[in-house]
Design an enzyme around this catalytic site. Structure first.
Site, PDB file in Angstrom:
ATOM      1  N   ASP A   8       0.880  -1.101  -0.084  1.00 13.95           N
ATOM      2  CA  ASP A   8       0.089   0.026   0.025  1.00 13.95           C
ATOM      3  C   ASP A   8       0.831   1.335  -0.026  1.00 13.95           C
ATOM      4  O   ASP A   8       2.169   1.136  -0.255  1.00 13.95           O
ATOM      5  CB  ASP A   8      -1.340   0.000   1.134  1.00 13.95           C
ATOM      6  CG  ASP A   8      -0.294   0.207   2.575  1.00 13.95           C
ATOM      7  OD1 ASP A   8       0.790   0.073   2.424  1.00 13.95           O
ATOM      8  OD2 ASP A   8      -1.043   0.232   3.597  1.00 13.95           O
ATOM      9  N   CYS A  65       2.722  -3.813   3.991  1.00 11.22           N
ATOM     10  CA  CYS A  65       2.101  -2.359   4.243  1.00 11.22           C
ATOM     11  C   CYS A  65       2.630  -1.817   5.513  1.00 11.22           C
ATOM     12  O   CYS A  65       3.953  -1.886   5.705  1.00 11.22           O
ATOM     13  CB  CYS A  65       0.442  -2.802   4.531  1.00 11.22           C
ATOM     14  SG  CYS A  65       0.266  -3.914   5.929  1.00 11.22           S
ATOM     15  N   GLY A  66       1.893  -0.827   6.185  1.00 12.30           N
ATOM     16  CA  GLY A  66       2.891  -0.302   7.222  1.00 12.30           C
ATOM     17  C   GLY A  66       3.027  -1.079   8.343  1.00 12.30           C
ATOM     18  O   GLY A  66       4.340  -1.100   8.919  1.00 12.30           O
ATOM     19  N   THR A  67       2.175  -2.024   8.763  1.00 11.91           N
ATOM     20  CA  THR A  67       2.654  -3.022   9.797  1.00 11.91           C
ATOM     21  C   THR A  67       2.970  -4.487   9.210  1.00 11.91           C
ATOM     22  O   THR A  67       3.327  -5.341  10.013  1.00 11.91           O
ATOM     23  CB  THR A  67       1.691  -3.066  10.884  1.00 11.91           C
ATOM     24  OG1 THR A  67       0.377  -3.404  10.269  1.00 11.91           O
ATOM     25  CG2 THR A  67       1.252  -1.790  11.637  1.00 11.91           C
ATOM     26  N   GLY A  68       2.392  -4.531   8.012  1.00  9.47           N
ATOM     27  CA  GLY A  68       2.188  -6.059   7.722  1.00  9.47           C
ATOM     28  C   GLY A  68       0.937  -6.900   8.135  1.00  9.47           C
ATOM     29  O   GLY A  68       0.763  -8.065   7.515  1.00  9.47           O
ATOM     30  N   ILE A  69       0.334  -6.030   9.097  1.00  5.64           N
ATOM     31  CA  ILE A  69      -0.859  -7.021   9.521  1.00  5.64           C
ATOM     32  C   ILE A  69      -1.843  -7.109   8.622  1.00  5.64           C
ATOM     33  O   ILE A  69      -2.513  -8.327   8.329  1.00  5.64           O
ATOM     34  CB  ILE A  69      -1.371  -6.398  10.907  1.00  5.64           C
ATOM     35  CG1 ILE A  69       0.063  -6.361  12.000  1.00  5.64           C
ATOM     36  CG2 ILE A  69      -2.373  -7.094  11.340  1.00  5.64           C
ATOM     37  CD1 ILE A  69      -0.158  -5.547  13.290  1.00  5.64           C
ATOM     38  N   GLY A  70      -2.419  -5.779   8.117  1.00  6.91           N
ATOM     39  CA  GLY A  70      -3.592  -6.031   7.051  1.00  6.91           C
ATOM     40  C   GLY A  70      -3.356  -6.854   6.076  1.00  6.91           C
ATOM     41  O   GLY A  70      -4.127  -7.736   5.633  1.00  6.91           O
ATOM     42  N   MET A  71      -2.176  -6.821   5.384  1.00  7.34           N
ATOM     43  CA  MET A  71      -1.709  -7.766   4.225  1.00  7.34           C
ATOM     44  C   MET A  71      -1.857  -8.984   4.356  1.00  7.34           C
ATOM     45  O   MET A  71      -2.304  -9.860   3.993  1.00  7.34           O
ATOM     46  CB  MET A  71      -0.327  -7.261   3.622  1.00  7.34           C
ATOM     47  CG  MET A  71      -0.229  -5.911   2.834  1.00  7.34           C
ATOM     48  SD  MET A  71      -0.958  -6.142   1.372  1.00  7.34           S
ATOM     49  CE  MET A  71      -0.318  -4.462   0.439  1.00  7.34           C
ATOM     50  N   HIS A  98       9.547 -23.850   9.034  1.00  4.14           N
ATOM     51  CA  HIS A  98       8.536 -24.689   9.708  1.00  4.14           C
ATOM     52  C   HIS A  98       6.956 -24.527   9.042  1.00  4.14           C
ATOM     53  O   HIS A  98       6.218 -25.380   9.262  1.00  4.14           O
ATOM     54  CB  HIS A  98       8.171 -24.231  11.196  1.00  4.14           C
ATOM     55  CG  HIS A  98       9.236 -24.471  12.158  1.00  4.14           C
ATOM     56  ND1 HIS A  98       9.255 -24.383  13.553  1.00  4.14           N
ATOM     57  CD2 HIS A  98      10.590 -24.700  11.885  1.00  4.14           C
ATOM     58  CE1 HIS A  98      10.345 -24.703  14.209  1.00  4.14           C
ATOM     59  NE2 HIS A  98      11.409 -25.053  13.153  1.00  4.14           N
ATOM     60  N   ARG A 131       9.420 -32.431   8.518  1.00  4.33           N
ATOM     61  CA  ARG A 131       8.748 -33.014   9.813  1.00  4.33           C
ATOM     62  C   ARG A 131       7.624 -32.129  10.163  1.00  4.33           C
ATOM     63  O   ARG A 131       6.740 -32.638  11.064  1.00  4.33           O
ATOM     64  CB  ARG A 131       9.943 -32.982  10.861  1.00  4.33           C
ATOM     65  CG  ARG A 131      10.446 -31.837  11.201  1.00  4.33           C
ATOM     66  CD  ARG A 131      11.757 -31.893  12.262  1.00  4.33           C
ATOM     67  NE  ARG A 131      12.426 -30.692  12.432  1.00  4.33           N
ATOM     68  CZ  ARG A 131      12.178 -29.857  13.467  1.00  4.33           C
ATOM     69  NH1 ARG A 131      11.307 -30.227  14.215  1.00  4.33           N
ATOM     70  NH2 ARG A 131      12.855 -28.623  13.394  1.00  4.33           N
ATOM     71  N   HIS A 132       7.290 -30.926   9.583  1.00  6.87           N
ATOM     72  CA  HIS A 132       6.479 -30.022   9.895  1.00  6.87           C
ATOM     73  C   HIS A 132       5.198 -30.314   9.211  1.00  6.87           C
ATOM     74  O   HIS A 132       4.229 -29.416   9.448  1.00  6.87           O
ATOM     75  CB  HIS A 132       6.853 -28.877   9.939  1.00  6.87           C
ATOM     76  CG  HIS A 132       7.785 -28.310  10.920  1.00  6.87           C
ATOM     77  ND1 HIS A 132       7.328 -27.985  12.390  1.00  6.87           N
ATOM     78  CD2 HIS A 132       9.120 -28.117  11.060  1.00  6.87           C
ATOM     79  CE1 HIS A 132       8.648 -27.924  13.043  1.00  6.87           C
ATOM     80  NE2 HIS A 132       9.557 -27.875  12.253  1.00  6.87           N
TER      81      HIS A 132
HETATM   82  C1  RB5 Z   1      -2.205   2.227   6.387  1.00  6.44           C
HETATM   83  O1  RB5 Z   1      -2.172   3.382   7.268  1.00  6.44           O
HETATM   84  C2  RB5 Z   1      -1.930   1.211   7.660  1.00  6.44           C
HETATM   85  O2  RB5 Z   1      -3.308   0.842   8.111  1.00  6.44           O
HETATM   86  C3  RB5 Z   1      -1.703   0.042   6.667  1.00  6.44           C
HETATM   87  O3  RB5 Z   1      -0.397   0.232   5.877  1.00  6.44           O
HETATM   88  C4  RB5 Z   1      -1.348  -1.240   7.404  1.00  6.44           C
HETATM   89  O4  RB5 Z   1      -0.444  -1.010   8.458  1.00  6.44           O
HETATM   90  C5  RB5 Z   1      -2.384  -2.128   7.899  1.00  6.44           C
HETATM   91  O5  RB5 Z   1      -2.524  -3.159   8.241  1.00  6.44           O
END
Ligand code: RB5
Length: 149
Positions: A8, A65-71, A98, A131-132
């Protein structure tokens, strides 16, 4: 390898650095956007890049993305896909060994570019430890038994 990439707006510089790094190593890279720092929605880019792997048009995928979490949340909705969110070379190596993830996710606000490149290299070069496999098979069995999940 054929590697799809997506980011993003928060991660365009990281994605371009990863693309150049992968091309220099001889990989074929397909960039699913975004191409600018104008605000956008990570699923619009991350999902098509992930589906390219699920449909056999790419071998691997890197999402930033910013944190990688959303992706990573988005990518793990795609049937058959294991997406690992990593934040260090050690977690990238360990997940390759793993979890055998076809998709790697990371946060541009979490890791700098040199670390991002090292994580990608670690993931691509660390062999899966078979093994995993039975644990992965349990995830696949759940997915197949719950088609609407
Ligand atoms: C965008 O500001 C931010 O929410 C996105 O990059 C990401 O971190 C979402 O998980």
């Amino acid at each position: 390898m054929r590697i799809s990439l997506a980011s993003d707006h928060a991660a365009v510089a990281h994605k371009h650095a990863i693309a150049e790094h992968l091309k220099a190593a001889g990989h074929t890279v397909t960039d699913f956007g975004t191409g600018s720092e104008a605000s956008c929605d990570y699923p619009d880019h991350g999902l098509p890049a992930t589906v390219a792997v699920a449909e056999g048009r790419a071998d691997r995928c890197v999402l930033i993305c910013g944190t990688g979490i959303g992706m990573s949340i988005a990518a793990n909705k795609v049937k058959g896909i294991r997406c690992a969110l990593v934040h260090s070379v050690d977690t990238a190596k360990t997940t390759a060994a793993h979890n055998n993830p076809q998709v790697l996710a990371m946060g541009a606000r979490i890791v700098d570019i040199p670390t991002a490149l090292a994580m990608v290299d670690a993931w691509l070069t660390t062999p899966f430890e078979t093994r995993h496999q039975r644990r992965l098979d349990k995830i696949t069995a759940y997915e197949n038994a719950h088609p609407s999940c």
